[in-house]
Structures are given as C-alpha cells and as structure tokens.
Design an enzyme around this catalytic site. Structure first.
Site, PDB file in Angstrom:
ATOM      1  CD  GLU A 162     -56.012  13.939 -93.055  1.00 46.30           C
ATOM      2  OE1 GLU A 162     -56.811  13.718 -92.530  1.00 46.30           O
ATOM      3  OE2 GLU A 162     -54.987  14.609 -92.446  1.00 46.30           O
ATOM      4  CE  LYS A 223     -47.574  21.250 -97.292  1.00 43.75           C
ATOM      5  NZ  LYS A 223     -48.063  19.740 -97.219  1.00 43.75           N
ATOM      6  CG  ASN A 227     -51.294  22.974 -98.346  1.00 41.28           C
ATOM      7  OD1 ASN A 227     -51.526  22.294 -99.523  1.00 41.28           O
ATOM      8  ND2 ASN A 227     -50.634  22.514 -97.438  1.00 41.28           N
ATOM      9  CG  LEU A 269     -63.511  26.916-108.492  1.00 45.73           C
ATOM     10  CD1 LEU A 269     -63.799  27.480-109.875  1.00 45.73           C
ATOM     11  CD2 LEU A 269     -63.364  28.517-107.838  1.00 45.73           C
ATOM     12  N   GLY A 272     -69.113  26.306 -99.598  1.00 45.26           N
ATOM     13  CA  GLY A 272     -69.827  25.520 -98.394  1.00 45.26           C
ATOM     14  C   GLY A 272     -69.141  26.096 -96.918  1.00 45.26           C
ATOM     15  CB  CYS A 279     -52.586  20.884 -94.597  1.00 44.24           C
ATOM     16  SG  CYS A 279     -51.794  19.264 -94.306  1.00 44.24           S
ATOM     17  NE  ARG A 346     -54.849  16.084 -87.445  1.00 42.97           N
ATOM     18  CZ  ARG A 346     -53.907  15.670 -87.999  1.00 42.97           C
ATOM     19  NH1 ARG A 346     -52.798  16.107 -87.816  1.00 42.97           N
ATOM     20  NH2 ARG A 346     -53.795  14.908 -89.273  1.00 42.97           N
TER      21      ARG A 346
HETATM   22  C1  UDX Z   1     -54.611  19.357 -98.293  1.00 38.45           C
HETATM   23  C2  UDX Z   1     -53.826  19.627 -99.601  1.00 38.45           C
HETATM   24  O1  UDX Z   1     -54.984  19.343-100.751  1.00 38.45           O
HETATM   25  C3  UDX Z   1     -52.701  18.674 -99.809  1.00 38.45           C
HETATM   26  O2  UDX Z   1     -52.133  18.698-100.927  1.00 38.45           O
HETATM   27  C4  UDX Z   1     -51.838  18.914 -98.684  1.00 38.45           C
HETATM   28  O3  UDX Z   1     -50.699  18.076 -98.698  1.00 38.45           O
HETATM   29  C5  UDX Z   1     -52.392  18.667 -97.283  1.00 38.45           C
HETATM   30  O4  UDX Z   1     -53.590  19.834 -97.542  1.00 38.45           O
HETATM   31  P1  UDX Z   1     -56.327  17.810 -97.160  1.00 38.45           P
HETATM   32  O5  UDX Z   1     -56.180  18.719 -95.879  1.00 38.45           O
HETATM   33  O6  UDX Z   1     -56.058  16.412 -96.807  1.00 38.45           O
HETATM   34  O7  UDX Z   1     -55.128  18.225 -98.315  1.00 38.45           O
HETATM   35  O8  UDX Z   1     -57.757  17.956 -97.856  1.00 38.45           O
HETATM   36  P2  UDX Z   1     -58.215  18.571 -99.186  1.00 38.45           P
HETATM   37  O9  UDX Z   1     -58.694  17.662-100.147  1.00 38.45           O
HETATM   38  O10 UDX Z   1     -57.346  19.482 -99.765  1.00 38.45           O
HETATM   39  O11 UDX Z   1     -59.398  19.380 -98.473  1.00 38.45           O
HETATM   40  C6  UDX Z   1     -59.043  20.406 -97.587  1.00 38.45           C
HETATM   41  C7  UDX Z   1     -60.334  21.034 -97.160  1.00 38.45           C
HETATM   42  O12 UDX Z   1     -60.980  21.982 -98.000  1.00 38.45           O
HETATM   43  C8  UDX Z   1     -61.430  20.301 -96.735  1.00 38.45           C
HETATM   44  O13 UDX Z   1     -62.020  20.749 -95.213  1.00 38.45           O
HETATM   45  C9  UDX Z   1     -62.700  20.356 -97.907  1.00 38.45           C
HETATM   46  O14 UDX Z   1     -63.929  19.757 -97.456  1.00 38.45           O
HETATM   47  C10 UDX Z   1     -62.308  21.772 -98.059  1.00 38.45           C
HETATM   48  N1  UDX Z   1     -62.771  21.992 -99.660  1.00 38.45           N
HETATM   49  C11 UDX Z   1     -62.029  21.411-100.618  1.00 38.45           C
HETATM   50  C12 UDX Z   1     -63.644  22.923 -99.755  1.00 38.45           C
HETATM   51  O15 UDX Z   1     -64.252  23.620 -99.028  1.00 38.45           O
HETATM   52  N2  UDX Z   1     -63.890  23.336-101.198  1.00 38.45           N
HETATM   53  C13 UDX Z   1     -63.312  22.797-102.142  1.00 38.45           C
HETATM   54  O16 UDX Z   1     -63.623  22.988-103.417  1.00 38.45           O
HETATM   55  C14 UDX Z   1     -62.309  21.684-101.782  1.00 38.45           C
END
Ligand code: UDX
Length: 458
Positions: A162, A223, A227, A269, A272, A279, A346
């Site tokens: 997203e 998939k 994830n 990495l 936080g 997802c 969500r």
């Molecule tokens: C994720 C997958 O990346 C994507 O490939 C799949 O299709 C759907 O789920 P999304 O949930 O949209 O996508 O966001 P993403 O950018 O992956 O971040 C997910 C969560 O992880 C966020 O809350 C983000 O803040 C957190 N995050 C991400 C961290 O806390 N640290 C990080 O280093 C990266």
C-alpha cells in the site's frame, strides 16, 4: 484455450482496483466487478474510495478512454473477458485461518456466469490448497454435464505494498504464476506481457521482472513465505533494538551496517513500533495455522507475532516510566495509518497504543494527515494540525513516519507542550535536534547518548 482476451477483475478493494486500473493502463479492456453500490458509483465515475498514490489518475484515464468499466453484473463481466482475476478480500477468520466467505460467494457467482472457457486467477491471499478447493467449488456449480476443462485456476499472488501499489504492479521484481494447465498459465503470462517487456507508456527498459512458473500450491506458499519472512525480519531487528537498549548500542547503526551485507540487505530493518496493516498479521497467523493443522509447531512464526505485539506495549512502558502516573497524562499521537502514504488503519499500531493508553486513564489526542477518525475508537480526539495536538501534552509519540512529521519544528513543539517527552516510535527524528529544543528523546533501541566509560579510554 484462450486467445488475446479481455480481462475482468472480481472485487474492487485495495488489490482489485489497482489490478483493474493497471491492466487498463497497459492496454487491456478491463471490466471491474464491485457489488457495493456506493463504491461502484465512485469507481464508475473514475475515482477510488480509498487513497492510493497515482490510482485516481489511472482510473480516470481508463474510464475516459473506455478501456475500463465497472459493473455489479458477473454475467456482463464474464461475457467480456476470458481471464478473470479474483481479488475479493479474505479477512482474518477463526483460529488464524483467513475467512474465505467472500471468495466462496465469488466462486459461486463465477461458476453461474461461466458459459465459455475462462482462466480464473487467484490474487486473493487464500490458504494453501485453495486452488484445488476453488476448482471443486466452481465444478459443483457447473454440474456434471459440463466439461471441467472449460476453466482452469491459476494462482498469481500479489506483492503490492500500500502506498506504492501502482508502481509495484507496473514495475514488479517477479510475477509468480502457479497452475495445473500450462496453456492457462501462458494465457495469464500473456496478459502480463506488456509488464514483462515493460512495453507500455512509462515502462522502464531496466526493470524486466522475472516470471516464475510453478505449481499452484508452491505459488500459494510463496506469498505466505514472502510476507512471513519480511515480518520476521522486522521482528528480528525489533528484538535487537531491545537488546541495544540494555547494552547502550544504537540499533540504527547496527541495522545500517548489517544491511551493507548484500546477503542481509538494508530493507525491512527499521526498528520501531512494529508492523501493522492488512497482510502481515493475517498471513503470518494463517501460515502458522496451516503448520499447526499439519501437527507442526511453528515456533518462529509465533515468536514473530509475539515480538510485534510487544513493540506496541514497549511504547506504553516507556510512557509509564517517564510520566508516572500515566492516569491523567496528556499524550499526543502523531500518525494513525499503519504506514505513511495510506489512509488504512487495519491492524495499525496506533490503535493498540491509543486503546491501551485510554484503558490506563491517559488523555489521548491524535493527528494524521489522512486519517481523521477511527470507527474502533469513537472517542479519539483528532486535529488537523500536528502542533495543535501537542498543545499541553506531557508526551508526544511518533507512530507513523509521514514525511511532514519527520521535519517537525521542535522549538515550536517544545513551546506548546506541557511536558518534555518525545518518543520516536519509528527512529526517524534527529535526537540532537529534539534535545536542542530542551526535550527528552526516547527512540526504539537508540535512545541513549552513548558516552565512553572511563575504562574504555586507554
Ligand atoms: C506488505 C508486503 O510488503 C507486500 O508485498 C504484500 O503484498 C502486502 O503486505 P504493506 O502491508 O502494504 O505490504 O506494507 P509494507 O511496506 O510491507 O509495511 C508493512 C508494515 O511493516 C508497516 O506497518 C511498516 O511500517 C512496517 N515496517 C516496514 C517496519 O516496521 N519496518 C520496516 O523496516 C519495514
């Protein structure tokens, strides 16, 4: 079985709308199906009912040039397409398994509207084995007298993030297709041809994705595994962050140096408050449920989820340590969406944090550039200005690292706050700037100013 064909997309949620708009952009005639009348009306008018950068422009173009139409009529959609993308949502269900009620209903509607050969492409994230189950469900609707070769189910998991879903769809690193009939897999690959060749306006010659053709169960597992791995990577660095706090190390430096090793890579990495969204939680839970259903003990996946849950509570613990007592304290939450560039809340960490603070008697006010209210938290006060939210606050907590929040004027923040605590839940503020404004900085695994001990000096 299938020639160059129209495309239909069943379900116009976050994934389906992006699939429909992008498939229209690369030159296909696309019919999107949406059964909710309000959402349908907006889509027919060329705009989406949720925020996703670049999406409205594609919807408008597609609707205007006639490549993209939306309907609630399966018969119409199926009659005008041979490749059908199934994109209905699979919310969390019982025992960690996703709830496939909507997929079942869509499969039945597809079966009833199928009067010619079709390839059904599952983009919805469904439990491993669902391709077989979907085939049987549609066969049941078609009845015994229909040739079951009239359709084939291909798994094509989506990896869209997203906030960058349009870009991720048009410039993917890989496209995974899993099926039992090679010609059905080829028909789906043909639909992706402009993306595989990057042959569309805005295509990038340097960006050729890799096509992975495999069997259906493998595609479905890819998939979940992808994830779960990303979620585990985040939980891993969050556990390291906690250790950093105890040994006075800085997790940002640890992660940066780790990421310079290409075997590890720097992405995902960032320590936080942990991951949220529709997802990761659902998919890790579902994979663990699959393992348990086969008598296995998915201890790593369970630890991934437990660490993530703990991160949200570490914010509460930090507030409690500083504010004593929390009851009656004013806390400003900056950021409500589960990540920047989306209005999706969500499984957002901010919701858990706001609820827990309210339970403990704190007074919470929140700011988010896009999210103005949360149905689960009807009493949450929000404001359209981050500086108004910190007025008289005892503590500020950054929960979502929106760009505009990374560059707060801390002098102004300090002049408005009653207290002086800043908790940087995403490790994005410059601690020196925060401290220069007279505020106390607490990061997630970075909070201490590291001063050498006397014994360190030779
Ligand atoms: C994720 C997958 O990346 C994507 O490939 C799949 O299709 C759907 O789920 P999304 O949930 O949209 O996508 O966001 P993403 O950018 O992956 O971040 C997910 C969560 O992880 C966020 O809350 C983000 O803040 C957190 N995050 C991400 C961290 O806390 N640290 C990080 O280093 C990266």
């Amino acid at each position: 079985m299938i020639s160059d064909s129209g495309i239909s997309v069943i379900g116009s949620g976050y994934v389906g709308t992006v699939v429909a708009a992008c498939m229209a952009k690369i030159g296909h005639e696309v019919v999107g199906v949406e059964i909710n009348p309000e959402k349908l009306a907006m889509l027919q008018g060329g705009s989406s009912y949720f925020y996703e950068p670049g999406l409205d422009e594609l919807l408008r173009d597609g609707v205007d040039n006639g490549n993209l139409t939306f309907t609630d009529d399966y018969e119409l959609a199926m009659a005008n397409s041979e490749v059908v993308f199934l994109c209905v949502d699979t919310p969390p269900g019982e025992g960690g398994h996703p709830d496939i009620t909507n997929v079942t209903a869509a499969a039945k509607s597809i079966g009833m509207a199928m009067h010619s050969p079709h390839v059904i492409v599952t983009k919805s994230t469904v439990p491993v084995g669902s391709g077989n189950w979907l085939t049987s469900t549609i066969e049941n609707v078609l009845g015994d007298d229909v040739d079951s070769d009239v359709f084939s189910v291909v798994s094509n998991p989506e990896f869209l993030r997203e906030g960058s879903a349009v870009r991720d769809f048009l410039h993917p690193e890989r496209i995974v297709l899993g099926g039992t009939h090679p010609e059905a897999v080829d028909a789906v690959a043909a639909a992706y041809d402009p993306i595989l060749k990057q042959a569309f306006p805005g295509g990038r010659a340097t960006d050729h994705p890799i096509l992975v053709k495999t069997d259906r169960s493998t595609a479905e597992t890819i998939k979940y595994a992808a994830n779960a791995f990303l979620a585990t990577k985040i939980s891993f660095i969050n556990e390291i962050a906690e250790i950093c706090e105890w040994v006075n190390a800085d997790v940002k430096e640890v992660a940066r140096a780790m990421g310079l090793d290409s075997r590890i890579s720097a992405q995902f990495l960032q320590a936080g408050v942990g991951w949220g969204g529709s997802c990761f939680g659902k998919d890790v839970e579902a994979l663990a449920a699959t393992a348990r259903a086969h008598g296995q003990d998915p201890s790593l996946l369970e630890a991934t989820m437990a660490v993530n849950f703990k991160q949200r509570h570490r914010v509460i613990t930090k507030l409690q340590q500083h504010l004593r007592p929390l009851r009656g304290s004013r806390v400003a939450l900056l950021g409500l969406a589960f990540k920047p560039e989306t209005d999706d809340v969500r499984d957002a960490p901010a919701i858990t944090i706001a609820k827990e603070l309210a339970n403990r008697g704190a007074i919470v006010r929140a700011y988010d550039p896009l999210v103005k209210q949360i149905p689960e938290l009807p009493d949450l006060q929000t404001s359209s200005d981050p500086y108004a939210v910190v007025q008289s606050a005892d503590a500020l907590v950054l929960v979502t690292e929106w760009d505009e929040l990374r560059h707060l004027d801390f002098e102004e923040v300090a002049s408005k706050m009653r207290g002086n605590l800043v908790i940087d839940g995403r490790n994005v503020f410059d601690p020196a700037r925060v401290r220069a404004a007279g505020l106390t900085y607490e990061g997630m695994g970075t909070g201490h100013e590291i001063t050498p001990r006397a014994s360190d000096a030779w």
